[in-house]
Design a protein around this motif. Structure first.
Motif, PDB file in Angstrom:
ATOM      1  N   VAL A  88       0.867  -1.190   0.000  1.00  0.00           N
ATOM      2  CA  VAL A  88       0.000   0.000   0.000  1.00  0.00           C
ATOM      3  C   VAL A  88       0.898   1.232   0.000  1.00  0.00           C
ATOM      4  O   VAL A  88       1.888   1.275   0.729  1.00  0.00           O
ATOM      5  CB  VAL A  88      -0.890   0.014   1.271  1.00  0.00           C
ATOM      6  N   GLU A  89       0.532   2.227  -0.804  1.00  0.00           N
ATOM      7  CA  GLU A  89       1.290   3.474  -0.782  1.00  0.00           C
ATOM      8  C   GLU A  89       0.652   4.403   0.244  1.00  0.00           C
ATOM      9  O   GLU A  89      -0.565   4.581   0.247  1.00  0.00           O
ATOM     10  CB  GLU A  89       1.238   4.122  -2.167  1.00  0.00           C
ATOM     11  N   LEU A  90       1.455   4.958   1.139  1.00  0.00           N
ATOM     12  CA  LEU A  90       0.914   5.861   2.164  1.00  0.00           C
ATOM     13  C   LEU A  90       1.295   7.307   1.821  1.00  0.00           C
ATOM     14  O   LEU A  90       2.382   7.552   1.285  1.00  0.00           O
ATOM     15  CB  LEU A  90       1.463   5.486   3.549  1.00  0.00           C
ATOM     16  N   PRO A  91       0.418   8.275   2.135  1.00  0.00           N
ATOM     17  CA  PRO A  91       0.738   9.677   1.850  1.00  0.00           C
ATOM     18  C   PRO A  91       1.993  10.128   2.601  1.00  0.00           C
ATOM     19  O   PRO A  91       2.345   9.538   3.632  1.00  0.00           O
ATOM     20  CB  PRO A  91      -0.492  10.442   2.363  1.00  0.00           C
ATOM     21  N   GLY A  92       2.636  11.168   2.080  1.00  0.00           N
ATOM     22  CA  GLY A  92       3.935  11.627   2.587  1.00  0.00           C
ATOM     23  C   GLY A  92       4.026  11.760   4.095  1.00  0.00           C
ATOM     24  O   GLY A  92       4.960  11.247   4.724  1.00  0.00           O
ATOM     25  N   GLU A  93       3.056  12.438   4.712  1.00  0.00           N
ATOM     26  CA  GLU A  93       3.150  12.671   6.164  1.00  0.00           C
ATOM     27  C   GLU A  93       2.995  11.373   6.961  1.00  0.00           C
ATOM     28  O   GLU A  93       3.627  11.206   7.998  1.00  0.00           O
ATOM     29  CB  GLU A  93       2.062  13.654   6.607  1.00  0.00           C
ATOM     30  N   VAL A  94       2.146  10.472   6.467  1.00  0.00           N
ATOM     31  CA  VAL A  94       1.948   9.198   7.180  1.00  0.00           C
ATOM     32  C   VAL A  94       3.204   8.348   7.021  1.00  0.00           C
ATOM     33  O   VAL A  94       3.715   7.749   7.981  1.00  0.00           O
ATOM     34  CB  VAL A  94       0.710   8.441   6.633  1.00  0.00           C
ATOM     35  N   ASN A  95       3.720   8.344   5.793  1.00  0.00           N
ATOM     36  CA  ASN A  95       4.952   7.628   5.495  1.00  0.00           C
ATOM     37  C   ASN A  95       6.087   8.092   6.428  1.00  0.00           C
ATOM     38  O   ASN A  95       6.788   7.281   7.040  1.00  0.00           O
ATOM     39  CB  ASN A  95       5.281   7.948   4.031  1.00  0.00           C
TER      40      ASN A  95
END
Ligand code: AMP
Ligand code: MG
Length: 330
Positions: A88-95
């Motif tokens: 799953v790709e996570l958005p920048g801040e979550v990543n």
């Protein structure tokens, strides 16, 4: 996140001592299950009010991104519902925050664990109605995250290794929200301010030329402080305590900070306070220190963080760098 019932036990976790000056400008908002108090000193009131409103909006944005409760859809909830083994790709801040959280999990020897979502839900401290008795040991065993839990692939995507692995940023996202809120205040030209989110704080500058004076709440004596800190510059101070969300069952206290090894509330401390360069770090490490207990103080010293805790028997323990900053019983 947590509902209003919990807020009232949180707001005195840190007290601004020495009174407020008439020229301080205040704003209060209910965000992340707690009352967030903004104080700005030595600024034009129109500028301060606009800055505090923007900072509060930013903190609300962070809550919406990271919460696993309530009705808001977000990428963290989607990840927690994703099939194990599927990237799953996570958005920048979550990543970025997940990367930081997993690093702290490693450095704290697993005392801090951002994948306890299922276990936290089972205990129910952040749910709609507060729990009144512990879950069964079978249910706890079933909800324990199977390690290794969360995996980053070389292409930057993430996967859950097992259905028991569910992210819960409850021990770090409030700190991150405070950091983002403070970044907004700074961008808007504020130089002297405190953001106090239910006892978790970041402060900048000074209080009309003097250090800000912060009282640390006594974990058992309501309204009393353990002592105080006089600090200025850019400092984050966060406390984790077993008085924040808890219930008593058969004369035992059950609270919201879990020992990832047992799945039960951690028993080494009554409260733990950490000072760090960011509220994100102070938040995650105060939770880790709470779980580690007195043995964790030397570890935090080595990592360059002043820290203190009240152990399970109510004894105050302080590391060397905190000793330089802390005034006891004042
Ligand atoms: P805090 O109040 O910052 O210490 O964070 C406690 C919250 O973080 C709980 O309400 C849970 O959502 C979550 N949590 C509980 N135990 C842990 C742990 N050992 N590591 C990471 N998060 C935890
Ligand atoms: Mg924390």
């Amino acid at each position: 996140m947590a509902d209003m019932r919990y807020a009232f036990s949180w707001i005195f976790a840190v007290l601004l001592l020495g009174g407020c000056s008439p020229s301080d400008i205040h704003e209060t908002r209910f965000i992340m299950g707690t009352l967030v108090e903004f104080t700005v000193a030595d600024a034009d009131s129109a500028r301060a009010e606009a800055a505090m409103a923007a900072a509060a909006d930013e903190m609300q944005r962070i809550e919406n991104i990271f919460t696993i409760y309530g009705k808001t859809d977000n990428a963290v909830k989607a990840f927690n519902a994703s099939p194990p083994g599927v990237p799953v790709e996570l958005p920048g801040e979550v990543n970025a925050l997940l990367g930081q959280a997993l690093d702290i999990e490693k450095r704290s020897d697993g005392a801090f664990n951002p994948a306890l979502g299922r276990l936290n839900r089972l205990w129910g401290f952040s749910g709609e109605s507060p729990p009144s008795q512990p879950p069964s040991s079978e249910a706890i065993r079933d909800a324990m995250p199977v390690q290794p839990c969360i995996h980053r692939l070389p292409d930057g995507r993430w996967q859950r290794n097992h259905a028991s692995c569910m992210l819960d940023f409850g021990a770090i996202a409030k700190g991150y929200a405070i950091d983002r809120g403070m970044a907004v205040l700074k961008q808007r030209g504020i130089h002297h301010a405190i953001i106090n989110a239910g006892g978790d704080i970041r402060l900048i500058g000074s209080h009309h030329g003097k250090p800000w004076r912060i009282g640390l709440r006594h974990p058992r004596r309501k309204g009393a402080v353990l002592g105080s800190l006089s600090v200025s510059g850019d400092v984050s101070i966060v406390t984790s305590g077993d008085y924040e969300r808890y219930f008593l069952y058969k004369d035992r206290r059950y609270h919201h900070i879990l020992n990832p090894q047992t799945g039960m509330p951690a028993t080494a401390s009554q409260s733990a306070t950490v000072i760090a360069a960011s509220a994100t770090l102070a938040d995650a490490w105060s939770t880790a220190l709470f779980v580690l207990g007195p043995d964790g103080l030397a570890h935090l010293e080595r990592l360059g963080m002043p820290a203190l805790l009240v152990d399970r028997k109510g004894r105050l323990k302080i590391n060397d760098s905190m000793r330089l900053l802390f005034d006891q019983d004042r």
